[in-house]
Write a protein that holds these residues in place. Structure first.
Motif, PDB file in Angstrom:
ATOM      1  N   GLU A 329      -1.980  26.209 -10.587  1.00 61.13           N
ATOM      2  CA  GLU A 329      -1.368  26.504  -9.234  1.00 61.13           C
ATOM      3  C   GLU A 329      -1.961  27.144  -8.486  1.00 61.13           C
ATOM      4  O   GLU A 329      -2.266  26.836  -7.163  1.00 61.13           O
ATOM      5  N   ILE A 330      -2.698  28.132  -8.865  1.00 62.86           N
ATOM      6  CA  ILE A 330      -3.631  29.141  -8.094  1.00 62.86           C
ATOM      7  C   ILE A 330      -4.773  28.007  -7.230  1.00 62.86           C
ATOM      8  O   ILE A 330      -5.049  28.235  -6.109  1.00 62.86           O
ATOM      9  N   PHE A 331      -5.477  27.507  -8.064  1.00 67.38           N
ATOM     10  CA  PHE A 331      -6.645  26.612  -7.674  1.00 67.38           C
ATOM     11  C   PHE A 331      -5.965  25.555  -6.705  1.00 67.38           C
ATOM     12  O   PHE A 331      -6.541  25.321  -5.718  1.00 67.38           O
ATOM     13  N   ALA A 332      -4.982  24.955  -7.236  1.00 65.13           N
ATOM     14  CA  ALA A 332      -4.377  23.913  -6.094  1.00 65.13           C
ATOM     15  C   ALA A 332      -4.157  24.263  -5.130  1.00 65.13           C
ATOM     16  O   ALA A 332      -4.236  23.673  -3.721  1.00 65.13           O
ATOM     17  N   GLY A 333      -3.279  25.453  -4.798  1.00 66.24           N
ATOM     18  CA  GLY A 333      -2.817  26.223  -3.666  1.00 66.24           C
ATOM     19  C   GLY A 333      -4.011  26.684  -2.880  1.00 66.24           C
ATOM     20  O   GLY A 333      -4.059  26.444  -1.750  1.00 66.24           O
TER      21      GLY A 333
END
Length: 414
Positions: A329-333
């Motif tokens: 989720e961090i990467f995608a965000g």
């Protein structure tokens, strides 16, 4: 020291896995621990930190003798009246009382672990263990599947993200901690475990029998898909992720891929540092990757890209589902907020808290100490990432990956 042998361009990546691991991961081991097979949608970062010595809790100003009268009165009655005195253990009572302190904060990711949990921690970090190959977590009082690993015994048996585990080998799992569930689900390779499962859309729960296997977590897989579209499946963020991504990316570039689908479905997380470093391949230097909020004081730390951002112009989309959690989720965000990369699929899990490990004697206290926010200010914990283009599989029980097909069709037209 950076981990690039030479400045990469948008067509090829030249990475040194050894220097990457030494320079980046040895700097700080933030770990988003997934109880995979799991391991609880529980993440933690492990460092060589020790908790400061504290006054005995009975002497703490936070507690009065009245607070503990109930404890002592209960203990006295147990010693005086309980029929099976051979089951009474002061060591176990003290451990469970301490666990009760942790449970009182009502945080599903904080817990106090016995020394026996050390072996499981080591297995999880190595990414190799005997089990069924899925991440589980505690959600609304139920053991819930975050994500089955690609190609794992759990996936082959039919387990899916969002499944609620009601029983483990006939034992009621309601209210069970993820830690306990992990120990009961894992076992010797070749043996069977029976899970009573309830799934959204089912009228009644069903038993799913899984044969335990040796779990080896593949970090990245990739394949050409429909002409010039490359599909890169990122299963976890560990020291192998970036080197394996570079190999797959370069291979598909050489084969003519010009557009990419980054598939993070059922990716439950991994090393925070790897997720940040991976994002740095895309996010230009100086841009915000994520914001961390720490401790009771709510102090803020901004994590800024130090990488080249050489893939910033890549034509790509990100594919998520409810099994995408934590580091994924961090990467995608980071890519969504900085590069306007479209997110397709389902709303992500919403695991955006940081757990730190504190040695307490020969036990380990895992305590939530921080929250993660996307560059755009979205708190990941309990919220997750909402897709720009919702995609669901209308026939989830067949073998056709309808969602991936639609994602490939979408990237062809942007």
């Amino acid at each position: 020291m950076k981990y690039y042998n030479s400045p990469p361009d948008d067509k090829h990546l030249n990475l040194s896995p050894k220097s990457y691991f030494n320079a980046k991961l040895a700097l700080k081991l933030f770990i988003v621990l997934f109880v995979i097979g799991i391991i609880s949608v529980v993440s933690f970062y492990a460092g060589n930190q020790t908790a400061q010595a504290q006054e005995p809790f009975l002497q703490s100003e936070d507690f009065s003798s009245r607070n503990f009268q109930l404890f002592w009165d209960t203990w006295t009655k147990i010693k005086q009246e309980y029929i099976a005195q051979d089951k009474v253990s002061t060591d176990k009572a003290a451990l469970e009382a301490a666990r009760g302190l942790v449970k009182s904060i009502d945080d599903p990711y904080s817990d106090l672990y016995s020394p026996e949990r050390g072996k499981i921690f080591e297995e999880d970090l190595k990414g190799s263990f005997g089990g069924v190959g899925m991440e589980i977590g505690e959600k609304k009082g139920f053991i819930t599947v975050v994500a089955p690993l690609s190609g794992s015994p759990a996936e082959k048996a039919g387990m899916k993200a969002g499944d609620m585990i009601l029983k483990i080998n006939g034992e009621d799992a309601t209210g069970m901690t993820a830690e306990v569930a992990v120990t009961k689900i894992r076992g010797q390779v070749g043996t069977k475990v029976t899970l009573e499962v309830m799934r959204e859309g089912w009228k009644m729960p069903k038993d799913i029998v899984i044969v335990r296997g040796k779990i080896e977590i593949p970090a990245v897989t990739s394949e050409m898909y429909s002409g010039n579209v490359g599909v890169i499946k990122i299963n976890t963020f560990n020291p192998k992720t970036i080197p394996e991504f570079a190999i797959g990316y370069n291979k598909m570039r050489n084969a003519g891929a010009t557009r990419f689908v980054l598939d993070l479905r059922n990716n439950p997380g991994g090393y925070l540092d790897v997720a940040v470093s991976f994002a740095e391949l895309f996010v230009p230097r100086g841009k915000l990757v994520l914001k961390e909020v720490w401790g009771p004081s709510k102090s803020e730390n901004k994590v800024v890209s130090e990488g080249p951002g050489s893939l910033a112009g890549l034509k790509m989309v990100i594919l998520l589902n409810k099994g995408s959690a934590s580091a994924s989720e961090i990467f995608a965000g980071a890519l969504h907020d900085n590069l306007k990369t479209k997110i397709l699929g389902e709303k992500s899990y919403g695991k955006g808290s940081v757990q730190q490990i504190f040695p307490i004697g020969d036990h380990l206290l895992k305590l939530t100490v921080g929250y993660w926010y996307t560059p755009g200010g979205v708190r990941i914990e309990g919220t997750g990432l909402t897709p720009d283009v919702p995609l669901t599989d209308k026939n989830p029980d067949d073998t056709i990956d309808e969602v991936l097909q639609r994602a490939v069709d979408y990237i062809k037209h942007i």
